[in-house]
Design a protein around this motif. Structure first.
Motif, mmCIF file in Angstrom:
data_model
loop_
_atom_site.group_PDB
_atom_site.id
_atom_site.type_symbol
_atom_site.label_atom_id
_atom_site.label_comp_id
_atom_site.label_asym_id
_atom_site.label_seq_id
_atom_site.Cartn_x
_atom_site.Cartn_y
_atom_site.Cartn_z
ATOM 1 N N PRO A 1 0.799 -1.227 0.000
ATOM 2 C CA PRO A 1 0.000 0.000 0.000
ATOM 3 C C PRO A 1 0.833 1.279 0.000
ATOM 4 O O PRO A 1 0.310 2.354 0.292
ATOM 5 C CB PRO A 1 -0.823 -0.130 1.282
ATOM 6 C CG PRO A 1 0.045 -0.910 2.201
ATOM 7 C CD PRO A 1 0.844 -1.855 1.332
ATOM 8 N N SER B 1 -4.888 -1.308 1.725
ATOM 9 C CA SER B 1 -5.414 -2.180 2.779
ATOM 10 C C SER B 1 -6.899 -2.467 2.554
ATOM 11 O O SER B 1 -7.360 -3.602 2.739
ATOM 12 C CB SER B 1 -5.210 -1.527 4.149
ATOM 13 O OG SER B 1 -3.837 -1.292 4.392
ATOM 14 N N LYS C 1 -8.884 -6.045 1.990
ATOM 15 C CA LYS C 1 -10.037 -6.343 2.851
ATOM 16 C C LYS C 1 -11.253 -6.771 2.021
ATOM 17 O O LYS C 1 -12.064 -7.586 2.474
ATOM 18 C CB LYS C 1 -10.378 -5.115 3.694
ATOM 19 C CG LYS C 1 -11.615 -5.262 4.568
ATOM 20 C CD LYS C 1 -11.956 -3.955 5.265
ATOM 21 C CE LYS C 1 -13.279 -4.049 6.008
ATOM 22 N NZ LYS C 1 -13.653 -2.768 6.657
ATOM 23 N N LEU D 1 -1.505 -8.891 2.084
ATOM 24 C CA LEU D 1 -1.169 -7.496 2.377
ATOM 25 C C LEU D 1 0.117 -7.437 3.180
ATOM 26 O O LEU D 1 0.308 -8.222 4.116
ATOM 27 C CB LEU D 1 -2.295 -6.850 3.185
ATOM 28 C CG LEU D 1 -2.072 -5.415 3.678
ATOM 29 C CD1 LEU D 1 -1.993 -4.435 2.512
ATOM 30 C CD2 LEU D 1 -3.185 -5.004 4.643
ATOM 31 N N GLN E 1 2.148 -4.763 5.569
ATOM 32 C CA GLN E 1 1.879 -3.510 6.264
ATOM 33 C C GLN E 1 2.919 -3.239 7.349
ATOM 34 O O GLN E 1 3.780 -4.073 7.625
ATOM 35 C CB GLN E 1 0.478 -3.533 6.895
ATOM 36 C CG GLN E 1 -0.598 -2.786 6.113
ATOM 37 C CD GLN E 1 -0.372 -1.274 6.078
ATOM 38 O OE1 GLN E 1 0.640 -0.743 6.530
ATOM 39 N NE2 GLN E 1 -1.345 -0.555 5.534
ATOM 40 N N ALA F 1 -0.407 1.116 10.549
ATOM 41 C CA ALA F 1 -1.721 0.604 10.165
ATOM 42 C C ALA F 1 -2.607 0.379 11.395
ATOM 43 O O ALA F 1 -3.835 0.390 11.297
ATOM 44 C CB ALA F 1 -1.577 -0.689 9.376
ATOM 45 N N ILE G 1 -7.064 -3.077 11.406
ATOM 46 C CA ILE G 1 -6.175 -4.186 11.063
ATOM 47 C C ILE G 1 -6.415 -5.405 11.960
ATOM 48 O O ILE G 1 -6.413 -6.555 11.489
ATOM 49 C CB ILE G 1 -4.699 -3.736 11.153
ATOM 50 C CG1 ILE G 1 -4.396 -2.678 10.091
ATOM 51 C CG2 ILE G 1 -3.748 -4.920 10.989
ATOM 52 C CD1 ILE G 1 -4.519 -3.163 8.672
#
Length: 329
Positions: A44, A84, A88, A98, A100, A104, A118
């Motif tokens: 992301p 994100s 999802k 993902l 991260q 997050a 998260i």
């Protein structure tokens, strides 16, 4: 006639049961053979950064291991929220992963309108690595130690400033202020590490908070004086620099990088991804890349990663509620 109806009913029920069993068997076989098609790792954040580099190294190892394409895509924007949210909204089948970082965890506080949590929305797979934050000053600063810096800031009529390149950095600075009783402090938020370091080296902010890979060349070049690290133990690259804990602060300041999948992903798929992470942990190219970035390899299990993020979220929650202002307010 009644017997015929009963037999037909029994046969229909048996066929439905067999169909359900067959479907369950097919689903189980699909997860047991995971992956049977390409995997996508969603980053992301922008291409070329530390998160992107880690994802592409991981994708290389997985592709060699599974014999399936592993594609890395960058879905950037809104401080990591757009990518994100994309993951999802994908099926909970493990085919969209993902990657991260700590910040997050802050989304429910920084951007509550995003409805992205998260801990609620994702299943943790592995904390891959963590990077220590370095706390330092320009070389012409009078502060020789972290204690010197705090003492001077407490006596100063002007508030000392901490440069933060991320929301996580802001919270770490606020935590230092709380733990040291440093009430006269401000946090200067920057859009990236580079402008923050320019101001730190120029003495325009009191303290810079870069990662090790950014700080080290400046330390070796004599332009930046490291006063403390956010690591849990002294770093081999900076053996003479104490940790925050050694300075009497019960905290660490580490940026972690981890992978996760949508909540509800079958356990067998999560385990397959976890096994692939363990395989990647032995890859020399991946470890060399981590070391070049000043990272500490972790490669944790899903259970350990989940426990870590929940503990971290609980620790920073009071600071988030106290200091972070949601976007738009």
């Amino acid at each position: 006639m009644r017997q015929t109806i009963r037999r037909l009913a029994f046969l229909c029920l048996a066929m439905v049961s067999l169909g359900a069993i067959s479907m369950q068997s097919a689903q189980a076989a699909a997860t047991d053979k995971f992956p049977m098609r390409p995997i996508t790792i969603v980053v992301p954040y922008s291409a070329g950064g530390g998160t992107d580099t880690l994802a592409r190294n991981l994708a290389r190892v997985w592709q060699e291991h599974w014999g399936q394409p592993v594609v890395v895509i960058n879905r950037t924007g809104a401080d990591g929220i757009i990518g994100s949210e994309y993951v999802k909204n994908q099926p909970a089948d493990g085919y969209t992963v993902l990657i991260q970082v700590n910040q997050a965890l802050f989304y429910p506080y920084t951007v509550p309108s995003a409805n992205l949590d998260i801990l609620r929305d994702f299943q943790m797979v592995s904390k891959l690595q963590q990077n220590a934050m370095i706390f330092g000053v320009a070389s012409n600063s009078p502060d020789k130690t972290f204690g010197d810096f705090i003492a001077r800031c407490k006596k100063s009529s002007n508030p000392c400033s901490f440069g933060a390149a991320t929301r996580h950095g802001e919270i770490m600075a606020r935590q230092i202020g709380d733990l040291t009783g440093l009430s006269n402090m401000v946090v200067a938020n920057y859009k990236g590490t580079s402008p923050m370091m320019v101001d730190a080296l120029g003495g325009h902010i009191s303290m810079g908070m870069p990662s090790l890979v950014v700080a080290l060349p400046q330390v070796k070049g004599g332009e930046f004086r490291a006063l403390a690290t956010g690591a849990t133990a002294r770093l081999p690259e900076l053996p003479d620099v104490p940790t925050l804990k050694e300075e009497g602060l019960n905290m660490s300041a580490m940026t972690w990088y981890g992978i996760m999948v949508r909540k509800g992903t079958p356990e067998s798929v999560v385990n397959a991804l976890s096994d692939a992470v363990r395989l990647a942990s032995d890859d020399k190219k991946l470890r060399t890349s981590m070391e070049t970035e000043g990272a500490i390899p972790v490669f944790s299990s899903p259970a350990d990663f989940d426990a870590d993020v929940h503990a971290e979220a609980a620790a920073v929650r009071p600071l988030l509620e106290k200091y972070l202002t949601p976007v738009g307010k």
